[in-house]
Design a protein around this motif. Sequence first.
Motif, PDB file in Angstrom:
ATOM      1  N   LEU A 175       0.724  -1.363   0.175  1.00 45.41           N
ATOM      2  CA  LEU A 175       0.013  -0.121   0.099  1.00 45.41           C
ATOM      3  C   LEU A 175       0.820   1.011   0.102  1.00 45.41           C
ATOM      4  N   GLU A 176       1.908   1.233   0.853  1.00 47.52           N
ATOM      5  CA  GLU A 176       2.961   2.565   0.701  1.00 47.52           C
ATOM      6  C   GLU A 176       3.504   2.765  -0.521  1.00 47.52           C
ATOM      7  N   LEU A 177       3.979   1.514  -0.956  1.00 48.43           N
ATOM      8  CA  LEU A 177       4.672   1.495  -2.426  1.00 48.43           C
ATOM      9  C   LEU A 177       3.521   2.205  -3.344  1.00 48.43           C
ATOM     10  N   LEU A 178       2.465   1.735  -3.473  1.00 46.02           N
ATOM     11  CA  LEU A 178       1.531   2.323  -4.498  1.00 46.02           C
ATOM     12  C   LEU A 178       1.262   3.667  -4.407  1.00 46.02           C
ATOM     13  N   ARG A 179       1.311   3.996  -3.025  1.00 45.01           N
ATOM     14  CA  ARG A 179       0.968   5.571  -2.859  1.00 45.01           C
ATOM     15  C   ARG A 179       2.205   6.371  -2.950  1.00 45.01           C
ATOM     16  N   LEU A 180       3.363   5.820  -2.898  1.00 46.80           N
ATOM     17  CA  LEU A 180       4.744   6.444  -3.325  1.00 46.80           C
ATOM     18  C   LEU A 180       4.894   6.421  -4.716  1.00 46.80           C
ATOM     19  N   ARG A 181       4.361   5.534  -5.468  1.00 41.91           N
ATOM     20  CA  ARG A 181       4.362   5.559  -6.742  1.00 41.91           C
ATOM     21  C   ARG A 181       3.472   6.738  -7.551  1.00 41.91           C
ATOM     22  N   HIS A 182       2.276   6.857  -6.854  1.00 43.19           N
ATOM     23  CA  HIS A 182       1.549   7.995  -7.238  1.00 43.19           C
ATOM     24  C   HIS A 182       2.444   9.394  -7.141  1.00 43.19           C
ATOM     25  N   LEU A 183       2.849   9.345  -5.882  1.00 44.63           N
ATOM     26  CA  LEU A 183       3.391  10.790  -5.718  1.00 44.63           C
ATOM     27  C   LEU A 183       4.766  11.018  -6.683  1.00 44.63           C
ATOM     28  N   ASP A 184       5.336   9.995  -7.033  1.00 51.86           N
ATOM     29  CA  ASP A 184       6.473  10.055  -8.079  1.00 51.86           C
ATOM     30  C   ASP A 184       5.763  10.316  -9.362  1.00 51.86           C
ATOM     31  N   GLU A 185       4.792   9.804  -9.674  1.00 55.19           N
ATOM     32  CA  GLU A 185       4.413  10.143 -11.175  1.00 55.19           C
ATOM     33  C   GLU A 185       3.714  11.760 -10.901  1.00 55.19           C
ATOM     34  N   ALA A 186       3.126  12.151 -10.049  1.00 58.08           N
ATOM     35  CA  ALA A 186       2.534  13.464 -10.110  1.00 58.08           C
ATOM     36  C   ALA A 186       3.855  14.512  -9.891  1.00 58.08           C
ATOM     37  N   ALA A 187       4.918  14.108  -9.114  1.00 60.71           N
ATOM     38  CA  ALA A 187       6.032  14.916  -9.253  1.00 60.71           C
ATOM     39  C   ALA A 187       6.771  14.964 -10.592  1.00 60.71           C
ATOM     40  N   LEU A 188       6.647  14.003 -11.390  1.00 58.36           N
ATOM     41  CA  LEU A 188       7.325  13.983 -12.647  1.00 58.36           C
ATOM     42  C   LEU A 188       6.314  14.996 -13.553  1.00 58.36           C
ATOM     43  N   HIS A 189       4.953  14.864 -13.449  1.00 59.13           N
ATOM     44  CA  HIS A 189       4.114  15.449 -14.340  1.00 59.13           C
ATOM     45  C   HIS A 189       4.343  17.165 -13.998  1.00 59.13           C
ATOM     46  N   ARG A 190       4.375  17.539 -12.749  1.00 63.92           N
ATOM     47  CA  ARG A 190       4.672  18.722 -12.448  1.00 63.92           C
ATOM     48  C   ARG A 190       5.877  19.188 -12.948  1.00 63.92           C
ATOM     49  N   ALA A 191       7.027  18.593 -12.864  1.00 64.95           N
ATOM     50  CA  ALA A 191       8.274  19.026 -13.400  1.00 64.95           C
ATOM     51  C   ALA A 191       8.022  19.281 -14.881  1.00 64.95           C
ATOM     52  N   GLY A 192       7.440  18.307 -15.636  1.00 64.83           N
ATOM     53  CA  GLY A 192       7.213  18.387 -16.770  1.00 64.83           C
ATOM     54  C   GLY A 192       6.598  19.723 -17.282  1.00 64.83           C
ATOM     55  N   VAL A 193       5.472  20.056 -16.759  1.00 64.62           N
ATOM     56  CA  VAL A 193       4.381  21.063 -16.837  1.00 64.62           C
ATOM     57  C   VAL A 193       5.267  22.379 -16.578  1.00 64.62           C
ATOM     58  N   ARG A 194       6.177  22.218 -15.483  1.00 70.81           N
ATOM     59  CA  ARG A 194       6.947  23.463 -15.114  1.00 70.81           C
ATOM     60  C   ARG A 194       8.060  23.874 -16.159  1.00 70.81           C
ATOM     61  N   LEU A 195       8.618  22.845 -16.759  1.00 70.14           N
ATOM     62  CA  LEU A 195       9.439  23.041 -17.675  1.00 70.14           C
ATOM     63  C   LEU A 195       8.832  23.260 -19.305  1.00 70.14           C
ATOM     64  N   GLY A 196       7.835  22.573 -19.471  1.00 67.50           N
ATOM     65  CA  GLY A 196       7.280  22.660 -20.820  1.00 67.50           C
ATOM     66  C   GLY A 196       6.637  23.625 -21.145  1.00 67.50           C
ATOM     67  N   VAL A 197       5.764  24.296 -20.582  1.00 70.77           N
ATOM     68  CA  VAL A 197       4.867  25.547 -20.774  1.00 70.77           C
ATOM     69  C   VAL A 197       5.957  26.687 -20.926  1.00 70.77           C
ATOM     70  N   PRO A 198       6.815  27.157 -19.986  1.00 74.23           N
ATOM     71  CA  PRO A 198       7.694  28.253 -20.314  1.00 74.23           C
ATOM     72  C   PRO A 198       8.408  28.264 -21.392  1.00 74.23           C
ATOM     73  N   THR A 199       9.095  26.780 -21.886  1.00 75.97           N
ATOM     74  CA  THR A 199       9.827  26.408 -22.773  1.00 75.97           C
ATOM     75  C   THR A 199       9.011  26.855 -24.042  1.00 75.97           C
ATOM     76  N   ALA A 200       7.979  26.289 -24.087  1.00 78.43           N
ATOM     77  CA  ALA A 200       6.852  26.524 -25.340  1.00 78.43           C
ATOM     78  C   ALA A 200       6.620  27.925 -25.689  1.00 78.43           C
ATOM     79  N   LEU A 201       6.553  28.567 -24.588  1.00 79.33           N
ATOM     80  CA  LEU A 201       6.275  30.279 -24.575  1.00 79.33           C
ATOM     81  C   LEU A 201       7.411  30.922 -25.328  1.00 79.33           C
ATOM     82  N   VAL A 202       8.625  30.606 -24.445  1.00 77.95           N
ATOM     83  CA  VAL A 202       9.917  31.167 -24.841  1.00 77.95           C
ATOM     84  C   VAL A 202      10.293  30.909 -26.400  1.00 77.95           C
ATOM     85  N   ALA A 203      10.081  29.768 -26.948  1.00 78.01           N
ATOM     86  CA  ALA A 203      10.458  29.327 -28.170  1.00 78.01           C
ATOM     87  C   ALA A 203       9.342  29.800 -29.199  1.00 78.01           C
TER      88      ALA A 203
END
Length: 213
Positions: free
Chosen positions: A59-87
């Motif tokens: 159960l803790e493994l599955l919860r950590l897996r979700h947090l990891d996936e959410a953190a990866l998604h947030r990092a992608g948004v924080r990088l992807g949106v500004p990069t697209a706007l600047v480009a």
Amino acid sequence: MSAPFDERPLGPGEYRARGDLVRSLVPGAVLAAVPAARAAAEAEGHRLRFDFLDDAAVLELLRLRHLDEAALHRAGVRLGVPTALVAFALFAGWGAYAQHWEPGRDQYLYYGLCGAVGALVVVLYAVTLTRHWGSRPRRRVRARAAAYRRIAHLARDGGAPLPDAYPHYGPYPFAARYHPEAATGEGDGAAADLDMPADRRGGPPGAPDGKGP
């Protein structure tokens, strides 16, 4: 990185799956009833130093897996949106002005700016990928989560009464390597790496408030 603690608290035996949907853990005894799944759980457990039939640990493994996936998604948004706007801004500037300039100081300054922005973007991506994909505690979580998914699929194929698509997420395509030489103790450091305080993990199945003792 901050975990999404504004979401409603998880109940006993619950975890967040893909799309932030709340699902319930299938007890390990259900998986172990299928011989092939039990054998895989024992083999993977030995390889990854994890008990895939321990409900609280899974159960803790599955919860950590979700947090990891959410953190990866947030990092992608924080990088992807500004990069697209600047480009887009640089390309629009080139289309509107720079291509019409005579070769000279202004044009060279513009191209120099484009090169500097491109280099900065590359550095930011490298730092972000190193932090998120290179974290050994989180890579261990991914390796174990991928193994649990295979075990669950074996159990379902063997006739176990599992919900469709359980555990309701896909496998990590890469950055899911287990590093036994880097184990750090409880949770192998993944909970701390994901800013997951112990009192927000939700506790094991059967905990009265879903937050553990």
